[in-house]
Design an enzyme around this catalytic site. Structure first.
Site, PDB file in Angstrom:
ATOM      1  N   GLU A   1      43.679  38.530  41.726  1.00 54.20           N
ATOM      2  CA  GLU A   1      45.073  38.403  42.163  1.00 54.20           C
ATOM      3  C   GLU A   1      46.051  38.231  40.993  1.00 54.20           C
ATOM      4  O   GLU A   1      47.123  38.839  40.982  1.00 54.20           O
ATOM      5  CB  GLU A   1      45.230  37.254  43.180  1.00 54.20           C
ATOM      6  CG  GLU A   1      44.514  35.986  42.773  1.00 54.20           C
ATOM      7  CD  GLU A   1      44.904  34.746  43.587  1.00 54.20           C
ATOM      8  OE1 GLU A   1      44.078  33.828  43.650  1.00 54.20           O
ATOM      9  OE2 GLU A   1      46.027  34.699  44.100  1.00 54.20           O
TER      10      GLU A   1
ATOM     11  N   MET B   1      32.091  28.766  47.252  1.00 53.83           N
ATOM     12  CA  MET B   1      33.404  29.063  46.686  1.00 53.83           C
ATOM     13  C   MET B   1      34.325  29.681  47.733  1.00 53.83           C
ATOM     14  O   MET B   1      33.866  30.197  48.751  1.00 53.83           O
ATOM     15  CB  MET B   1      33.270  29.960  45.465  1.00 53.83           C
ATOM     16  CG  MET B   1      32.881  29.178  44.223  1.00 53.83           C
ATOM     17  SD  MET B   1      32.949  30.181  42.732  1.00 53.83           S
ATOM     18  CE  MET B   1      32.723  28.899  41.481  1.00 53.83           C
TER      19      MET B   1
ATOM     20  N   ILE C   1      34.591  37.439  43.700  1.00 54.70           N
ATOM     21  CA  ILE C   1      33.535  37.147  44.684  1.00 54.70           C
ATOM     22  C   ILE C   1      34.166  36.681  45.991  1.00 54.70           C
ATOM     23  O   ILE C   1      33.532  36.731  47.034  1.00 54.70           O
ATOM     24  CB  ILE C   1      32.523  36.087  44.175  1.00 54.70           C
ATOM     25  CG1 ILE C   1      33.183  34.726  43.954  1.00 54.70           C
ATOM     26  CG2 ILE C   1      31.812  36.569  42.938  1.00 54.70           C
ATOM     27  CD1 ILE C   1      32.176  33.588  43.851  1.00 54.70           C
ATOM     28  N   ASP C   2      35.420  36.228  45.942  1.00 53.87           N
ATOM     29  CA  ASP C   2      36.051  35.658  47.147  1.00 53.87           C
ATOM     30  C   ASP C   2      36.445  36.712  48.182  1.00 53.87           C
ATOM     31  O   ASP C   2      36.706  36.383  49.329  1.00 53.87           O
ATOM     32  CB  ASP C   2      37.316  34.877  46.758  1.00 53.87           C
ATOM     33  CG  ASP C   2      36.995  33.628  45.964  1.00 53.87           C
ATOM     34  OD1 ASP C   2      35.827  33.220  45.954  1.00 53.87           O
ATOM     35  OD2 ASP C   2      37.922  33.058  45.354  1.00 53.87           O
TER      36      ASP C   2
ATOM     37  N   GLY D   1      38.241  34.986  36.549  1.00 53.50           N
ATOM     38  CA  GLY D   1      36.866  34.481  36.694  1.00 53.50           C
ATOM     39  C   GLY D   1      35.884  35.645  36.715  1.00 53.50           C
ATOM     40  O   GLY D   1      36.189  36.708  37.242  1.00 53.50           O
TER      41      GLY D   1
HETATM   42  O1  F6P Z   1      36.401  33.876  41.370  1.00 52.83           O
HETATM   43  C1  F6P Z   1      37.184  33.074  42.237  1.00 52.83           C
HETATM   44  C2  F6P Z   1      36.603  31.718  42.240  1.00 52.83           C
HETATM   45  O2  F6P Z   1      35.273  31.929  42.473  1.00 52.83           O
HETATM   46  C3  F6P Z   1      37.156  30.703  43.243  1.00 52.83           C
HETATM   47  O3  F6P Z   1      36.560  30.706  44.507  1.00 52.83           O
HETATM   48  C4  F6P Z   1      36.945  29.411  42.523  1.00 52.83           C
HETATM   49  O4  F6P Z   1      37.793  28.403  42.972  1.00 52.83           O
HETATM   50  C5  F6P Z   1      37.230  29.797  41.132  1.00 52.83           C
HETATM   51  O5  F6P Z   1      36.782  31.117  40.978  1.00 52.83           O
HETATM   52  C6  F6P Z   1      36.655  28.862  40.099  1.00 52.83           C
HETATM   53  O6  F6P Z   1      36.708  29.493  38.851  1.00 52.83           O
HETATM   54  P1  F6P Z   1      36.652  28.735  37.455  1.00 52.83           P
HETATM   55  O7  F6P Z   1      35.707  27.606  37.593  1.00 52.83           O
HETATM   56  O8  F6P Z   1      36.176  29.802  36.529  1.00 52.83           O
HETATM   57  O9  F6P Z   1      38.034  28.278  37.159  1.00 52.83           O
END
Ligand code: F6P
Length: 344
Positions: free
Chosen positions: A103, A169, A126-127, A10
């Site tokens: 991760e 998030m 960002i998490d 992401g």
């Molecule tokens: O970057 C991590 C995160 O922000 C998570 O908190 C969230 O669940 C996820 O990305 C959602 O990402 P996407 O909508 O791109 O699958």
């Protein structure tokens, strides 16, 4: 030195700042070349790339997103994935890769290393849930965005004496929720690490609103869950990489609060606005320091490491020490701030 660079998973504010810093340090100090691969490992597997130089990176420091594009493609999703990565290394005469990722990328980088592909990881999300580093870039920006949204929601909630449930998030962890909840003066903050009791949530809000006109902001991380058996939840969809597509706990919680308390309750899901736009000054500096450190680690041949922030210094930690581990909100910290701030 010839270095491959890619952004994976992401997106996150500060990716471009890392790319720019890697390119500047490699070109100006190590006199090497950076090859940027598009859309994470897809670009490596399909030979979709461009040479990145200082001129190409001008103006990207404050820009959100990533000039390289990103995806969740990993080499091990394909039977011949590793062979194709090795072929790319040979074709471009690369010393190794700087992978700017979270991760999933850490796990893949560790496996690639064992399969003879040198990688250095820059921790991105960002998490802020990557173990071994005190902070990932992008987190500070996300907390700022959530806090300013909560500030705005306070005034409209007050005007209507409402409860507003704000979903932020945080798939496995509540770092954004806790920081933004504290900074925004939330009434309650619910995180994945500590299952919540919907009856207690409703009681706390009823007590606070009893007899007086009051507004409340409840911050909930998207991965927060009620204690087992206390609330029925929908099955979440799963995306093509097997990730649950979260989002929606706030709606269920808001309906439950309204049913139990009779207080008008609204929902705001901040969603991808938390990942978009320009990084804060803090994140630009952190991302720049990470990029410089990753270029230096590559120049020193210190492959198999992740650059990390510890006590305001950038250090290198072995990927094997941190891959597969999640940095959660510490229970003691959550309890410490819950008692004075999130109890009602
Ligand atoms: O970057 C991590 C995160 O922000 C998570 O908190 C969230 O669940 C996820 O990305 C959602 O990402 P996407 O909508 O791109 O699958």
């Amino acid at each position: 030195m010839r270095l491959g660079v890619l952004t994976s998973g992401g997106d996150c504010p500060g990716l471009n700042a890392v790319i720019r810093a890697v390119v500047r340090k490699v070109e100006r100090v190590h006199h090497g070349t950076v090859v940027g691969f598009r859309d994470a490992w897809r670009g490596v597997l399909e030979d979709d790339w461009e040479v990145l130089d200082v001129a190409r990176c001008r103006g990207i420091l404050p820009r959100g997103g990533t000039i390289l594009g990103t995806s969740r493609v990993q080499p091990y999703q394909f039977p011949d994935g590793v062979a194709r990565v090795r072929a790319a290394v040979d074709r471009h005469r690369l010393d190794g890769f700087v992978v700017i990722g979270g991760e999933g990328s850490l796990g893949a980088a560790g496996d690639l290393l064992r399969d003879g592909v040198p990688c250095i990881v820059v921790p991105k999300t960002i998490d802020n849930d990557i173990d071994g580093t005190e902070m990932t870039f992008g987190f500070d920006t996300a907390v700022h965005i959530c806090t300013s949204a909560i500030d705005r929601l306070h005034t409209t909630a007050e005007a209507h004496d409402r409860v507003i449930v704000v979903e932020v998030m945080g798939r496995h962890v509540g770092h954004i929720a806790v920081r933004a909840g504290l900074a925004g003066g939330a009434t309650l903050t619910l995180i994945p690490e500590v299952p919540f009791d919907p009856a207690q949530v409703a009681d706390a809000l009823s007590r606070r609103h009893a007899g007086v006109s009051f507004a409340s902001i409840v911050v909930v991380a998207e991965g927060a869950l009620p204690v087992e058996g206390s609330m029925e939840l929908p099955d979440y969809e799963v995306d093509r990489y097997g990730h649950q597509r979260l989002g929606g706990i706030s709606q269920w919680l808001a309906a439950d609060i309204e049913r139990r308390t009779g207080i008008e309750t609204r929902v705001t899901i901040l969603g991808h606005v938390q990942r978009g736009g320009t990084p804060t000054a803090f994140d630009r500096v952190l991302a720049t320091r990470y990029g410089v450190a990753a270029a230096d680690a590559a120049a020193a041949g210190d492959w198999g490491t992740m650059v990390a922030l510890r006590s305001d210094r950038i250090v290198r930690v072995p990927i094997a020490e941190v891959a597969g581990r999640v940095k959660r909100v510490e229970r003691s910290f959550y309890d410490e701030v819950s008692a004075p701030f999130f109890a009602s």
